[in-house]
Design a protein around this motif. Structure first.
Motif, PDB file in Angstrom:
ATOM      1  N   GLU A  47       0.829  -1.207   0.000  1.00 51.70           N
ATOM      2  CA  GLU A  47       0.000   0.000   0.000  1.00 51.70           C
ATOM      3  C   GLU A  47       0.866   1.260   0.000  1.00 51.70           C
ATOM      4  OE1 GLU A  47      -3.631   2.007   2.540  1.00 51.70           O
ATOM      5  OE2 GLU A  47      -3.112  -0.082   2.883  1.00 51.70           O
ATOM      6  N   LYS A  50       2.176   1.796  -3.476  1.00 51.52           N
ATOM      7  CA  LYS A  50       1.112   2.309  -4.346  1.00 51.52           C
ATOM      8  C   LYS A  50       0.852   3.790  -4.081  1.00 51.52           C
ATOM      9  CE  LYS A  50      -3.332   1.556  -3.753  1.00 51.52           C
ATOM     10  NZ  LYS A  50      -4.623   0.874  -3.550  1.00 51.52           N
ATOM     11  N   LEU A  51       0.827   4.176  -2.820  1.00 47.01           N
ATOM     12  CA  LEU A  51       0.574   5.575  -2.470  1.00 47.01           C
ATOM     13  C   LEU A  51       1.727   6.481  -2.884  1.00 47.01           C
ATOM     14  CD1 LEU A  51      -1.092   5.143   1.024  1.00 47.01           C
ATOM     15  CD2 LEU A  51      -2.193   5.838  -1.100  1.00 47.01           C
ATOM     16  N   GLU A  52       2.964   5.973  -2.819  1.00 47.17           N
ATOM     17  CA  GLU A  52       4.102   6.784  -3.264  1.00 47.17           C
ATOM     18  C   GLU A  52       4.057   7.015  -4.767  1.00 47.17           C
ATOM     19  OE1 GLU A  52       7.551   4.819  -1.758  1.00 47.17           O
ATOM     20  OE2 GLU A  52       7.387   5.805   0.195  1.00 47.17           O
ATOM     21  N   LYS A  53       3.642   5.992  -5.532  1.00 52.93           N
ATOM     22  CA  LYS A  53       3.491   6.175  -6.983  1.00 52.93           C
ATOM     23  C   LYS A  53       2.406   7.204  -7.277  1.00 52.93           C
ATOM     24  CE  LYS A  53       5.019   1.573  -8.296  1.00 52.93           C
ATOM     25  NZ  LYS A  53       4.599   0.257  -8.815  1.00 52.93           N
ATOM     26  N   GLU A  54       1.297   7.114  -6.550  1.00 57.06           N
ATOM     27  CA  GLU A  54       0.207   8.079  -6.739  1.00 57.06           C
ATOM     28  C   GLU A  54       0.660   9.488  -6.368  1.00 57.06           C
ATOM     29  OE1 GLU A  54      -4.365   8.844  -5.214  1.00 57.06           O
ATOM     30  OE2 GLU A  54      -3.383   6.940  -4.763  1.00 57.06           O
ATOM     31  N   LYS A  55       1.468   9.602  -5.317  1.00 58.54           N
ATOM     32  CA  LYS A  55       1.987  10.900  -4.884  1.00 58.54           C
ATOM     33  C   LYS A  55       2.877  11.507  -5.967  1.00 58.54           C
ATOM     34  CE  LYS A  55       5.216  12.678  -1.462  1.00 58.54           C
ATOM     35  NZ  LYS A  55       6.065  12.287  -0.339  1.00 58.54           N
ATOM     36  N   ASP A  56       3.757  10.695  -6.570  1.00 52.75           N
ATOM     37  CA  ASP A  56       4.613  11.191  -7.647  1.00 52.75           C
ATOM     38  C   ASP A  56       3.788  11.644  -8.848  1.00 52.75           C
ATOM     39  OD1 ASP A  56       6.836  10.664  -6.113  1.00 52.75           O
ATOM     40  OD2 ASP A  56       7.217   8.703  -7.045  1.00 52.75           O
ATOM     41  N   PHE A  57       2.763  10.866  -9.187  1.00 55.38           N
ATOM     42  CA  PHE A  57       1.891  11.248 -10.299  1.00 55.38           C
ATOM     43  C   PHE A  57       1.197  12.569 -10.015  1.00 55.38           C
ATOM     44  CE2 PHE A  57      -2.462  11.227 -11.981  1.00 55.38           C
ATOM     45  CZ  PHE A  57      -2.182  11.293 -13.331  1.00 55.38           C
ATOM     46  N   LEU A  58       0.670  12.713  -8.804  1.00 52.59           N
ATOM     47  CA  LEU A  58      -0.044  13.948  -8.465  1.00 52.59           C
ATOM     48  C   LEU A  58       0.894  15.150  -8.412  1.00 52.59           C
ATOM     49  CD1 LEU A  58      -2.538  12.611  -5.791  1.00 52.59           C
ATOM     50  CD2 LEU A  58      -3.014  13.260  -8.147  1.00 52.59           C
ATOM     51  N   LYS A  59       2.140  14.942  -7.986  1.00 51.65           N
ATOM     52  CA  LYS A  59       3.105  16.044  -8.010  1.00 51.65           C
ATOM     53  C   LYS A  59       3.364  16.500  -9.435  1.00 51.65           C
ATOM     54  CE  LYS A  59       5.727  15.528  -3.761  1.00 51.65           C
ATOM     55  NZ  LYS A  59       7.058  15.293  -3.182  1.00 51.65           N
ATOM     56  N   GLU A  61       1.269  16.249 -11.913  1.00 54.04           N
ATOM     57  CA  GLU A  61       0.052  16.943 -12.345  1.00 54.04           C
ATOM     58  C   GLU A  61      -0.006  18.357 -11.769  1.00 54.04           C
ATOM     59  OE1 GLU A  61      -2.495  15.951 -14.492  1.00 54.04           O
ATOM     60  OE2 GLU A  61      -1.016  14.404 -14.967  1.00 54.04           O
TER      61      GLU A  61
END
Length: 110
Positions: A47, A50-59, A61
């Motif tokens: 988890e 997964k959250l770190e990947k989502e954090k990188d994507f959102l950064k 964006e």
């Protein structure tokens, strides 16, 4: 093979040792049944990844959106966006939309 013969075996003596039995039960308990078990740690690690990947994507964006906001602070860029995306016009102008064959074929396929 009787119980007496089984007790004479070396592996049986080792496996029936009190310390080995307690250690085995403890390891099984910690790996599967405890609230901080190994299984829960593995799930939490997945988890976190997964959250770190989502954090990188959102950064990334957020960085893109900041660039767009910087562009939109310029009045010419704002007018360009309004004309291209929202088809806005000045009072004394007319707008002609030109569609190319590729875009017409895509609309027919849909």
């Amino acid at each position: 093979m009787g119980l007496k013969e089984l007790r004479k075996k070396k592996w049986f003596k080792i496996m029936t040792n009190t310390y080995i039995l307690v250690l085995t039960i403890f390891v099984i308990w910690m790996a599967f049944f405890d609230t901080n078990s190994l299984m829960i740690h593995l799930e939490l690690e997945n988890e976190i990844d997964k959250l770190e990947k989502e954090k990188d994507f959102l950064k990334s964006e957020i960085a893109k959106d900041k660039e767009i906001l910087k562009k939109m602070s310029d009045e010419k860029e704002l007018e360009k966006l309004a004309r291209e995306k929202y088809y806005m016009k000045k009072d004394n102008e007319e707008i002609f939309l030109i569609e190319y064959e590729d875009s017409l074929k895509n609309k027919q396929d849909e």
